[in-house]
Every structure is written in structure tokens, then in C-alpha cells.
Design an enzyme around this catalytic site. Structure first.
Site, PDB file in Angstrom:
ATOM      1  N   SER A 197      60.693  51.507  32.626  1.00  0.00           N
ATOM      2  CA  SER A 197      60.819  50.060  32.450  1.00  0.00           C
ATOM      3  C   SER A 197      59.471  49.372  32.624  1.00  0.00           C
ATOM      4  CB  SER A 197      61.814  49.487  33.460  1.00  0.00           C
ATOM      5  OG  SER A 197      63.117  49.919  33.179  1.00  0.00           O
ATOM      6  N   ASP A 243      63.616  39.299  30.791  1.00  0.00           N
ATOM      7  CA  ASP A 243      63.196  40.434  31.615  1.00  0.00           C
ATOM      8  C   ASP A 243      61.722  40.770  31.411  1.00  0.00           C
ATOM      9  OD1 ASP A 243      63.460  42.317  33.543  1.00  0.00           O
ATOM     10  OD2 ASP A 243      64.704  43.705  32.396  1.00  0.00           O
ATOM     11  N   HIS A 270      62.626  42.891  36.094  1.00  0.00           N
ATOM     12  CA  HIS A 270      63.456  43.621  37.061  1.00  0.00           C
ATOM     13  C   HIS A 270      62.653  44.683  37.823  1.00  0.00           C
ATOM     14  CE1 HIS A 270      64.046  46.737  33.791  1.00  0.00           C
ATOM     15  NE2 HIS A 270      63.999  47.533  34.846  1.00  0.00           N
TER      16      HIS A 270
END
Length: 432
Positions: free
Chosen positions: A278, A200, A163
């Protein structure tokens, strides 16, 4: 002997000045600190030479000085006990005076010391990068997205989150190109090589004419709740940020978080994870990457999640072999059983099969491979492909990458009836 006593009296911490006693009758030399647990005994036979006597006192002094000055909280209060004429090998090595003594001092045990977090962060920090991606929609700029990543190979392979580099519903104006900034300030153009939206996880590549720092990948299957970990990355675009915490749960399921689709498992930590973290690494106290930070719960503090590195390693292997991840699918929703759960189910329904462990089928997807094979809700899978099973993970591991292969499943049903079913896994829909 005078030199030995003088060295002891010169110790910085006077509370550790030892009491030296010679007991000729017992042929024993003892020195001990104020802490009665901190002592070293040497048993010396009659007739030893002056050189031998000096050798053992030098070893004893070395052990005392090293451990009394150690940054390890536990080792400061204890000194090893050595028995016999020949000291143990570890004492010979630690007292040898060779290069690297400082590193050996801090690895004398698995204790948590004042430098533990700093050393772990220093080992991985240079390999942590900032990833910046231009976002756009129908030719209109929508700003930039900031995330983190870790260089895991000297060829420029960077591990990050899908992402961070791929946005569903938005086109990336850079067309697979991202900006990568290293901790030392170097900036590279990176290319998104692979991305798996289900897990992801994504791989980015950069090219450098000069050496690149890399991080070592560890293993996540030995982690326990309460283990110390370090989260690294670029939260809110603040590069080179480190937060520390513990592992809160080692197998948090996606269903626990209300996430649909196929089953996934995460490491839950209480490290501070924020936007921009992230893709950054979750690191153990040995300076090894044991997870990829992926998300946090917005309505709570101290609820962060990472993809276990063991799962990531398998995904990377899939990328190398096929360029995508292959996931066999049966069409079953299942629940792990244990003695307590089985006892409760048997109490509620006396016809529930008499099993000690297994995997309970809670739902069968219509038209799925499991439905065609004859699985029913309330079946208990006790054997899969000839192997006894007691968890969903074991079934997944047995399936591996087997697509189109017939697998035998033994299930227990009401009133202890047994059925053998043949199921053929299909590839999962990536949109599931």
C-alpha cells in the site's frame, strides 16, 4: 568492400550473414539476410564517389548490426528501409556514434523487450521507500504498521496512502511522525503533511542534506486494458520488491467493489499486491508512476487496485492550494448511457426519452442540492453548464471546484419532455 564483407562475416549470429549483390544496371545496392523482410535498399546514381559509396555502406552496416543485436523482440527480425541519397534523420542520429547509442537502440520502437521491466523498475526503484508507523491505543503499544511510498520531489515529498499513516479508531503514538527508509539504507523521520481519507492519498515530508532520488509522474488517461505495469513496494516488510502484470481495467468504479460513499475510480491490475505494498507506485514500461497501489481483494489472486495518477495529481494540487480536497456534491446517483442501454430501456418503457447518449439519474438524495433543484429519478442529463454530456466523469469535470455557483442542467424526461434545472453544488461531507 573487403572490409565490409569481413565485418559481415564476423557477425556472431551466422544466420544473419547477408547476401551482397551489386546491380549496376539498376544502380542499386542490396544486402539482405535470410529473413526476406530484413533487407536494406540503396539507390545510387551513376557517377558517385568512392567516399559516398563508403558512407552508405557504413550506414547500412550500422543499421544491420544494431537491429540484429537489439534486445527488442520485434526489431531483431526487421531492418529499416532507406531510399535516396540522403538517409532519414533518425538513421543519421542513430548511426552518429554519439554517446547514448545504447539507450537509442532500445527505444527504436514500442515493443516489449527482455529489458523492459528491468529498465522501468530501475528508473523508479531508488525513489521507492519503506514507511513504518508506530501504532497505539490509550498509551498502549499496538506494534508497527508497514507501508510503501514514492519520493516525487527532490524537496522530500513522498506520496503514499492515507491508511498507511492514519488509522481511524486508533491513535498514532508517533503523532504524525513516521520512519522512512530509502532503498540505499538511509533512514529519515518523516512528517505527515496532508491526508485525504476519501481517496486514501497522503503526503509525507522528509528533510535531507544530501540529494534524494525522485520518480517521474506519468499520466493514466492513456492506459488501456492489457498494458504492462510494474508494482513496487515493501510487501510483508520485504523492501525493494517488484511484481509485474497488466492493467485489467482502467475505470473500475468503487460501487463495483461494494464500497459506499462518493464515486471513486481505480486501476485494476493483476500484479501481486500484498500487505505492505500500500502506497507504493504502479509504474508503466517507460518508468513513470501511473498509479498508487491501494488494496487487493483478499479472497482472490490477481485482483489489485490503484488510484490513477491523474486523480492523485489533482489531489496534490488541492493540498497545495487549500490544504484539503474540495469535492462538490449534488446528491445524485447516476448511470452512463450508450446506444445499447438506451435501446433496451426504450424497449422496456416506450415513454423513455429519445436520446443517443446522456447520464441517467437513478436516485436523488432527499434534501440534497439536486433534490432542491427539482431532479427526479429517471431524468436523463444531456447538457450541463452549457456543455453536452454523456458520462458522469464529464459532469464531475465540469463541476470542478465550483461550490455555491449556479449550474444549468438540461434533462430529458418521459415522452421526450425537456426541463432546465438550476443546481448549486455544495461541499461533500468528508465522512460520506
Amino acid at each position: 568492400m573487403k572490409r565490409f564483407l569481413k565485418k559481415l562475416s564476423d557477425c556472431g549470429d551466422k544466420s544473419f550473414i547477408p547476401l551482397l549483390a551489386l546491380a549496376a544496371a539498376g544502380s542499386t545496392v542490396v544486402f539482405t539476410g535470410n529473413d526476406t523482410s530484413s533487407k536494406v535498399h540503396f539507390r545510387i546514381n551513376f557517377g558517385f564517389s568512392t567516399a559516398t559509396f563508403k558512407r552508405y555502406f557504413d550506414i547500412a552496416l550500422d543499421v544491420f548490426e544494431r537491429q540484429s543485436s537489439s534486445s527488442c523482440f520485434s526489431c531483431r527480425g526487421s531492418i529499416a528501409t532507406l531510399t535516396g541519397l540522403d538517409p532519414p534523420e533518425n538513421v543519421k542520429k542513430e548511426g552518429s556514434g554519439e554517446d547514448g547509442d545504447d539507450e537509442k537502440k532500445h527505444k527504436c520502437c514500442n515493443c516489449f523487450g527482455r529489458d523492459t521491466i528491468a529498465n522501468a523498475a530501475a528508473a523508479v526503484g531508488p525513489a521507492v521507500v519503506n514507511i513504518s508507523v508506530s501504532r497505539g491505543f490509550h498509551g498502549l503499544s499496538a506494534g508497527r504498521s508497514i507501508g510503501s511510498g514514492t519520493i516525487i520531489d527532490a524537496d522530500g515529498t513522498i506520496l503514499t496512502c492515507a491508511h498507511v499513516v492514519d488509522f481511524q479508531g486508533l491513535s498514532i503514538s508517533s503523532k504524525g511522525k513516521v520512519d522512512v527508509t530509502l532503498q540505499d539504507g538511509r533512514v529519515f523521520e518523516g512528517t505527515v503533511v496532508n491526508a485525504d481519507l476519501h481517496s486514501d492519498i497522503a503526503i509525507v515530508k522528509i528533510k535531507s542534506k544530501t540529494p534524494l532520488p525522485t520518480a517521474k509522474l506519468g499520466t493514466s488517461n492513456m492506459l488501456r486494458p492489457g498494458d504492462w505495469v510494474v508494482a513496487m513496494g515493501c510487501p510483508l516488510s520485504l523492501q525493494n520488491t517488484i511484481t509485474a502484470g497488466i492493467v485489467s481495467c482502467v475505470d473500475r468504479k468503487s460501487s463495483d467493489l461494494g464500497l459506499g460513499g462518493m464515486r471513486r475510480e481505480y486501476l485494476q491490475t493483476d500484479c501481486a499486491i500484498n500487505a505492505g505494498n500500500s502506497g507504493g507506485p504502479l509504474v508503466n514500461v517507460d518508468g513513470e508512476v501511473i498509479g498508487v497501489n491501494i488494496m487487493k481483494v483478499l479472497a482472490a489472486d490477481g485482483l489489485g487496485f490503484a488510484v490513477p495518477i491523474d486523480s492523485v495529481t489533482k489531489i496534490i494540487d488541492h493540498f497545495k492550494k487549500r490544504g484539503r480536497v474540495i469535492r462538490p456534491w449534488l446528491g445524485l446517483k447516476m448511470l452512463d448511457l450508450n446506444d445499447m442501454v438506451v435501446a433496451q430501456l426504450q424497449e422496456r418503457d416506450p415513454s423513455f426519452p429519445k436520446v443517443n447518449k446522456g447520464v441517467l439519474v437513478s436516485m436523488v438524495t432527499p434534501g440534497s442540492p439536486a433534490d432542491r433543484a427539482g431532479f427526479h429519478p429517471s431524468d436523463v442529463v444531456v447538457e450541463f453548464d452549457g456543455k453536452p454530456v454523456g458520462s458522469i466523469k464529464e459532469i464531475i469535470d465540469i463541476m470542478g471546484e465550483n461550490l455555491g455557483k449556479q449550474l444549468k442542467a438540461v434533462v430529458k424526461r418521459a415522452n421526450n419532455a425537456t426541463a432546465t434545472l438550476t443546481v448549486i453544488p455544495e461541499e461533500a461531507n468528508p465522512d460520506m
